[in-house]
Design a protein around this motif. Structure first.
Motif, PDB file in Angstrom:
ATOM      1  N   ALA A  18       0.849  -1.189   0.000  1.00 19.54           N
ATOM      2  CA  ALA A  18       0.000   0.000   0.000  1.00 19.54           C
ATOM      3  C   ALA A  18       0.888   1.243   0.000  1.00 19.54           C
ATOM      4  CB  ALA A  18      -0.897  -0.004   1.233  1.00 19.54           C
ATOM      5  N   PRO A  19       0.386   2.361  -0.515  1.00 21.39           N
ATOM      6  CA  PRO A  19       1.191   3.577  -0.551  1.00 21.39           C
ATOM      7  C   PRO A  19       1.488   4.089   0.852  1.00 21.39           C
ATOM      8  CG  PRO A  19      -1.070   4.038  -1.179  1.00 21.39           C
ATOM      9  CD  PRO A  19      -0.940   2.554  -1.074  1.00 21.39           C
ATOM     10  N   GLU A  20       2.671   4.653   1.023  1.00 20.35           N
ATOM     11  CA  GLU A  20       3.043   5.255   2.291  1.00 20.35           C
ATOM     12  C   GLU A  20       3.348   6.723   2.036  1.00 20.35           C
ATOM     13  OE1 GLU A  20       5.606   3.292   4.868  1.00 20.35           O
ATOM     14  OE2 GLU A  20       4.905   1.290   4.349  1.00 20.35           O
ATOM     15  N   SER A  21       2.314   7.455   1.715  1.00 24.79           N
ATOM     16  CA  SER A  21       2.438   8.868   1.399  1.00 24.79           C
ATOM     17  C   SER A  21       1.215   9.581   1.959  1.00 24.79           C
ATOM     18  CB  SER A  21       2.499   9.047  -0.119  1.00 24.79           C
ATOM     19  OG  SER A  21       2.529  10.410  -0.468  1.00 24.79           O
ATOM     20  N   ASP A  22       1.373  10.854   2.295  1.00 26.62           N
ATOM     21  CA  ASP A  22       0.239  11.619   2.817  1.00 26.62           C
ATOM     22  C   ASP A  22      -0.775  11.956   1.734  1.00 26.62           C
ATOM     23  OD1 ASP A  22       1.145  11.556   5.430  1.00 26.62           O
ATOM     24  OD2 ASP A  22       2.248  13.436   5.235  1.00 26.62           O
ATOM     25  N   HIS A  23      -0.353  11.944   0.475  1.00 30.32           N
ATOM     26  CA  HIS A  23      -1.236  12.283  -0.640  1.00 30.32           C
ATOM     27  C   HIS A  23      -0.999  11.298  -1.776  1.00 30.32           C
ATOM     28  CE1 HIS A  23      -2.033  16.079   1.370  1.00 30.32           C
ATOM     29  NE2 HIS A  23      -0.722  16.227   1.478  1.00 30.32           N
ATOM     30  N   ARG A  25      -2.905   9.875  -5.715  1.00 30.36           N
ATOM     31  CA  ARG A  25      -3.910  10.127  -6.754  1.00 30.36           C
ATOM     32  C   ARG A  25      -4.299   8.773  -7.332  1.00 30.36           C
ATOM     33  NH1 ARG A  25      -3.191  14.937  -9.089  1.00 30.36           N
ATOM     34  NH2 ARG A  25      -0.964  14.574  -9.128  1.00 30.36           N
ATOM     35  N   ASP A  26      -5.607   8.528  -7.456  1.00 38.32           N
ATOM     36  CA  ASP A  26      -6.042   7.246  -7.995  1.00 38.32           C
ATOM     37  C   ASP A  26      -6.136   7.306  -9.513  1.00 38.32           C
ATOM     38  OD1 ASP A  26      -8.497   8.427  -8.631  1.00 38.32           O
ATOM     39  OD2 ASP A  26      -9.580   7.468  -6.988  1.00 38.32           O
ATOM     40  N   ASP A  27      -6.556   6.198 -10.105  1.00 38.96           N
ATOM     41  CA  ASP A  27      -6.603   6.108 -11.566  1.00 38.96           C
ATOM     42  C   ASP A  27      -7.702   6.964 -12.179  1.00 38.96           C
ATOM     43  OD1 ASP A  27      -8.535   4.484 -10.449  1.00 38.96           O
ATOM     44  OD2 ASP A  27      -8.270   2.868 -11.896  1.00 38.96           O
ATOM     45  N   ARG A  28      -8.536   7.593 -11.370  1.00 43.18           N
ATOM     46  CA  ARG A  28      -9.542   8.542 -11.859  1.00 43.18           C
ATOM     47  C   ARG A  28      -9.099   9.981 -11.619  1.00 43.18           C
ATOM     48  NH1 ARG A  28     -14.370   6.985  -8.520  1.00 43.18           N
ATOM     49  NH2 ARG A  28     -12.653   6.828  -7.089  1.00 43.18           N
ATOM     50  N   CYS A  29      -7.813  10.169 -11.263  1.00 39.55           N
ATOM     51  CA  CYS A  29      -7.190  11.483 -11.012  1.00 39.55           C
ATOM     52  C   CYS A  29      -7.765  12.177  -9.778  1.00 39.55           C
ATOM     53  CB  CYS A  29      -7.279  12.381 -12.234  1.00 39.55           C
ATOM     54  SG  CYS A  29      -6.314  11.757 -13.610  1.00 39.55           S
ATOM     55  N   CYS A  30      -8.339  11.417  -8.874  1.00 38.17           N
ATOM     56  CA  CYS A  30      -8.851  11.965  -7.621  1.00 38.17           C
ATOM     57  C   CYS A  30      -7.725  11.930  -6.589  1.00 38.17           C
ATOM     58  CB  CYS A  30     -10.036  11.130  -7.137  1.00 38.17           C
ATOM     59  SG  CYS A  30     -10.732  11.723  -5.596  1.00 38.17           S
ATOM     60  N   VAL A  31      -7.463  13.058  -5.929  1.00 39.29           N
ATOM     61  CA  VAL A  31      -6.406  13.129  -4.919  1.00 39.29           C
ATOM     62  C   VAL A  31      -6.992  12.762  -3.565  1.00 39.29           C
ATOM     63  CG1 VAL A  31      -4.767  14.632  -3.734  1.00 39.29           C
ATOM     64  CG2 VAL A  31      -5.106  14.856  -6.198  1.00 39.29           C
ATOM     65  N   TRP A  32      -6.331  11.841  -2.885  1.00 41.83           N
ATOM     66  CA  TRP A  32      -6.711  11.389  -1.554  1.00 41.83           C
ATOM     67  C   TRP A  32      -5.642  11.856  -0.576  1.00 41.83           C
ATOM     68  CZ3 TRP A  32     -10.943   7.946  -0.679  1.00 41.83           C
ATOM     69  CH2 TRP A  32     -11.593   7.540  -1.834  1.00 41.83           C
ATOM     70  N   SER A  33      -6.042  12.388   0.569  1.00 42.25           N
ATOM     71  CA  SER A  33      -5.106  12.867   1.593  1.00 42.25           C
ATOM     72  C   SER A  33      -5.303  12.061   2.865  1.00 42.25           C
ATOM     73  CB  SER A  33      -5.357  14.351   1.880  1.00 42.25           C
ATOM     74  OG  SER A  33      -5.184  15.113   0.711  1.00 42.25           O
ATOM     75  N   ARG A  34      -4.191  11.704   3.499  1.00 42.92           N
ATOM     76  CA  ARG A  34      -4.268  10.936   4.736  1.00 42.92           C
ATOM     77  C   ARG A  34      -4.734  11.844   5.866  1.00 42.92           C
ATOM     78  NH1 ARG A  34      -0.878   6.301   5.870  1.00 42.92           N
ATOM     79  NH2 ARG A  34       0.551   7.175   4.355  1.00 42.92           N
ATOM     80  N   GLY A  35      -5.761  11.395   6.592  1.00 40.90           N
ATOM     81  CA  GLY A  35      -6.306  12.155   7.707  1.00 40.90           C
ATOM     82  C   GLY A  35      -5.686  11.739   9.028  1.00 40.90           C
ATOM     83  N   ALA A  36      -6.087  12.422  10.089  1.00 36.76           N
ATOM     84  CA  ALA A  36      -5.580  12.130  11.429  1.00 36.76           C
ATOM     85  C   ALA A  36      -5.972  10.724  11.880  1.00 36.76           C
ATOM     86  CB  ALA A  36      -6.098  13.170  12.419  1.00 36.76           C
ATOM     87  N   GLU A  61      -0.977   6.809  -7.876  1.00 33.53           N
ATOM     88  CA  GLU A  61       0.225   7.626  -8.004  1.00 33.53           C
ATOM     89  C   GLU A  61       0.577   8.171  -6.642  1.00 33.53           C
ATOM     90  OE1 GLU A  61       1.877  11.706 -10.124  1.00 33.53           O
ATOM     91  OE2 GLU A  61      -0.241  11.232 -10.213  1.00 33.53           O
ATOM     92  N   VAL A  62       1.802   7.957  -6.206  1.00 31.14           N
ATOM     93  CA  VAL A  62       2.282   8.526  -4.956  1.00 31.14           C
ATOM     94  C   VAL A  62       2.773   9.935  -5.247  1.00 31.14           C
ATOM     95  CG1 VAL A  62       3.972   8.320  -3.104  1.00 31.14           C
ATOM     96  CG2 VAL A  62       2.919   6.264  -4.069  1.00 31.14           C
ATOM     97  N   ILE A  63       2.157  10.926  -4.612  1.00 34.76           N
ATOM     98  CA  ILE A  63       2.530  12.324  -4.834  1.00 34.76           C
ATOM     99  C   ILE A  63       3.613  12.688  -3.847  1.00 34.76           C
ATOM    100  CG2 ILE A  63       1.694  14.702  -4.873  1.00 34.76           C
ATOM    101  CD1 ILE A  63      -1.102  13.515  -5.442  1.00 34.76           C
ATOM    102  N   ARG A  64       4.736  13.111  -4.356  1.00 29.72           N
ATOM    103  CA  ARG A  64       5.870  13.456  -3.480  1.00 29.72           C
ATOM    104  C   ARG A  64       5.931  14.934  -3.251  1.00 29.72           C
ATOM    105  NH1 ARG A  64      10.264   9.131  -4.436  1.00 29.72           N
ATOM    106  NH2 ARG A  64       8.987   7.546  -5.347  1.00 29.72           N
TER     107      ARG A  64
END
Length: 64
Positions: A18-23, A25-36, A61-64
């Protein structure tokens, strides 16, 4: 020829860690952000665990 430098893009296929990033982007170009709460949230309020998001989408996509 462009002289701009870009950050490398890392895409994870549906299998693997699984991704280990705070942000991400999925294959539909939706950005997901890790919450508290440790889950990823999108702007519309949907939420998913990192493992669930990674398993549900074809590419992440893991956003750096």
């Amino acid at each position: 020829m462009s002289t701009m430098t870009t950050t490398p893009r890392t895409w994870l296929a549906g299998l693997g860690p699984a991704p280990e990033s705070d942000h991400v982007r999925d294959d539909r170009c939706c950005v997901w952000s890790r919450g508290a709460d440790g889950r990823y949230h999108d702007p519309s309020g949907r939420h998913e665990t990192a493992e669930g998001l990674h398993a549900r989408t074809d590419l992440v996509e893991v956003i750096r």
